[in-house]
Design a protein around this motif. Sequence first.
Motif: not given
Length: 416
Positions: A119, A122-123, A247, A251, A254-255, A258-259, A261-262
């Motif tokens: 994470t 990416l961010l 981030g 947002e 969104k963070v 993302t986490t 999703g992993f």
Amino acid sequence: MRDSALAEFREQARSWLASSRVPYRATLSDGTDETVGSDDVSVFHNLSFDDEKRLLDRLCAWQRVKFDAGYGALTWPEEFGGRSLTPEFEDAFAIEERAFDTGGSHELLSVTLHLIAPTIRLLGTDEQRRRFIVPLLRGEELACQLFSEPSAGSDLASLGTRAVRAGDDWIVTGRKVWTSGARFAQWGELIARTDPDVPKHQGMTAFMVPMDAPGVEIRPLRQMSGGTSFNEVFLDRVRIPDGQRLGAVGEGWKVALTTLGFERGASSTSGGVGGSLQQTLALASCTGADADPVHRQRLADIVIAHKLGEIANARDKQARESGEPLGAIGSVRKMQWVGRMLGISDFVVAALGPRLVVDSGEWGTYAWGQHVLGAPGYRIAGGSDEIQRNIIAERMLGLPAEPRGDRVTPWRDIRR
């Protein structure tokens, strides 16, 4: 060419592992893992604080050895100590590593390596990447998730922990719960509400918070299986520099996604917790359940589910190697994996009967309670069954989303 490179890599990895002074995992005469006779079928750790710390220290020490030798971050870019290899090389190393007794596993290390470090990559800002990623990948520092709250679990976007701007800092007050490994983590990835006057998904911001900061209090939660894998974390006017914001302001959702999703990707391929197929077969033989026609049918269902899981993992591995995102199939895999654990629980209860709760010293009896009591927890962990079904329905089947008026209502006005 790729096959020859992979074969050469496996030979090099095998040679390095053999020279690393890590003992081989003992096997039985039929080639199966000797731990089929082990009483450790727990889903969640049931260890004292000191024993759990020793386990994490061993695992982190091994992670540092791997990282320094070039095997601890194979798919990561070289700037972060990786080798920029494809996932198939990571899978190949994992196969070779399983032949050695490397100390087990712990969720906190997995969260650090596979959820929070990616994470930040990416961010995070360039400075955050330099500050955090290598220490996390080497196991020098560990990081937990500060997401769920007592009234914001599956509906994470309704969280109420507040972060208020104070010059170059943020003052955070609130309460998090079900945080795995918080007592051993140096950092936490925190999602907090920074604007209560906009809809709930828009008013959150993410931060990296030191777990020893003034105002942070960690209280272990006792599970019904006996352990304290989870914790409550109280934040009382905790001051966080804006440089630790992950981030942009507002947002945080969104963070979080993302986490998460992993996390769903990791959950879809989970293993190594709870009783294995080999341990279940050994229990069936020990109790004579494999001679009973009803129990034998349940056992057959477990074997079939295990084989289907292997096929699904092979299919997902092929998709990863082709560069295809896991997407919503991760929710399917997670539910399938939990279903296999619960199927083992049903068989164990039927095969052992009253012996399940009698600490008689007979192999495989009382210890299976750790599996039976722990397995239902994964119907919630990593996203509840209901959330996974919603993801599957909306993102895979194209069904309409449930009507949600609170998506446009300011968070402050939502009835709680």
